[in-house]
Scaffold this motif. Structure first.
Motif, PDB file in Angstrom:
ATOM      1  N   LEU A   5      60.679  23.620 -79.715  1.00  0.00           N
ATOM      2  CA  LEU A   5      61.865  24.535 -79.344  1.00  0.00           C
ATOM      3  C   LEU A   5      62.284  25.643 -80.100  1.00  0.00           C
ATOM      4  O   LEU A   5      62.194  26.859 -79.419  1.00  0.00           O
ATOM      5  CB  LEU A   5      63.256  23.556 -79.202  1.00  0.00           C
ATOM      6  N   ARG A   8      59.485  28.079 -79.122  1.00  0.00           N
ATOM      7  CA  ARG A   8      59.588  28.839 -77.591  1.00  0.00           C
ATOM      8  C   ARG A   8      60.736  29.907 -77.586  1.00  0.00           C
ATOM      9  O   ARG A   8      60.680  30.605 -76.875  1.00  0.00           O
ATOM     10  CB  ARG A   8      60.002  27.642 -76.738  1.00  0.00           C
ATOM     11  N   CYS A  33      69.217  30.033 -74.789  1.00  0.00           N
ATOM     12  CA  CYS A  33      69.871  28.692 -75.045  1.00  0.00           C
ATOM     13  C   CYS A  33      70.727  28.327 -74.013  1.00  0.00           C
ATOM     14  O   CYS A  33      71.192  27.191 -73.764  1.00  0.00           O
ATOM     15  CB  CYS A  33      70.305  28.870 -76.512  1.00  0.00           C
ATOM     16  N   ASN A  36      68.021  28.123 -70.517  1.00  0.00           N
ATOM     17  CA  ASN A  36      66.694  27.291 -70.496  1.00  0.00           C
ATOM     18  C   ASN A  36      66.846  26.101 -71.417  1.00  0.00           C
ATOM     19  O   ASN A  36      66.707  25.009 -70.567  1.00  0.00           O
ATOM     20  CB  ASN A  36      65.594  28.244 -71.103  1.00  0.00           C
ATOM     21  N   GLU A  37      67.029  26.174 -72.515  1.00  0.00           N
ATOM     22  CA  GLU A  37      67.108  25.006 -73.303  1.00  0.00           C
ATOM     23  C   GLU A  37      68.229  25.300 -74.400  1.00  0.00           C
ATOM     24  O   GLU A  37      68.179  26.218 -75.336  1.00  0.00           O
ATOM     25  CB  GLU A  37      65.761  24.635 -74.269  1.00  0.00           C
ATOM     26  N   TRP A  38      68.982  24.133 -74.568  1.00  0.00           N
ATOM     27  CA  TRP A  38      70.047  24.112 -75.593  1.00  0.00           C
ATOM     28  C   TRP A  38      69.714  23.962 -77.198  1.00  0.00           C
ATOM     29  O   TRP A  38      68.526  23.414 -77.244  1.00  0.00           O
ATOM     30  CB  TRP A  38      71.085  23.031 -75.427  1.00  0.00           C
TER      31      TRP A  38
END
Length: 215
Positions: A5, A8, A33, A36-38
């Motif tokens: 992560l 990324r 964040c 897309n992704e926390w």
């Protein structure tokens, strides 16, 4: 695609943010964040509280406990006056490697030094190994179970002086009840509570500011 992560996030920043612009780096980490992704940065909402306390403190020497990807180090460094120094401690070497690249991309590497290792080893060596006499501002954002022990260690090593400011993240979620009890009841701090939300969510969280009054 990058495997971790953190890698990324770094890749996204390198592709989309403006190199040498710390505000752009911070904004693009927030964007990634939240969309897309926390990830466990202090984030945009609590970040504004962090900004406010840094500006009020106007520190020359800053200590951060928990670097992660370099988000808060970049966020703090962009507000520091010339000649200031930010030492940030990170236990995970992979995170430290990402943070180093993030901080360089943001252009704040002249103010930020990443110290790899555990806080219980690094804090006692700050005076002898890193030439730190006292710290003006400490951002506590690593393992909540270390908050109280590391605060006491800062006191024992005489690294904080009257007026030194400690700001702790995540005191509600995941929570740091021992730390809150300590700084609020030991008699050595003036405390301020800043209710907020966990980064990129509507879950309640908060920051606690503790200003050292002296031994």
């Amino acid at each position: 695609m990058a495997q971790r992560l953190e890698e990324r996030i770094l890749e996204y920043v390198k592709q989309h943010a403006a190199e040498g612009d710390p505000q752009s780096v911070v904004d693009h980490i927030d964007k990634y964040c939240s969309q897309n992704e926390w990830a466990m940065h202090v984030g945009d909402e609590k970040g504004l509280i962090l900004d406010q306390v840094v500006k009020e403190t106007n520190p020359t020497i800053v200590l951060e406990l928990g670097t992660y990807c370099g988000y808060s180090a970049t966020r703090i460094a962009r507000l520091l006056k010339p000649g200031s120094r930010l030492l940030t401690v990170e236990m995970n070497p992979e995170n430290a490697a990402v943070a180093k690249q993030m901080i360089q991309f943001a252009g704040v590497q002249d103010k930020v030094e990443i110290l790899e290792g555990s806080t219980e080893v690094i804090i006692p060596s700050l005076k002898t190994k890193y030439g730190v006499d006292r710290v003006d501002f400490v951002f506590i954002d690593h393992f909540s179970e270390r908050y109280t022990a590391d605060t006491k260690l800062l006191e024992e090593c005489q690294l904080i002086k009257k007026g030194s400011v400690l700001l702790a993240d995540n005191v509600v979620f995941p929570g740091a009840p021992d730390f809150l009890e300590y700084v609020r009841t030991c008699g050595r701090y003036d405390c301020t509570y800043y209710p907020s939300h966990l980064e990129y969510s509507d879950k309640l969280d908060a920051l606690e500011k503790a200003v050292f009054k002296g031994p």
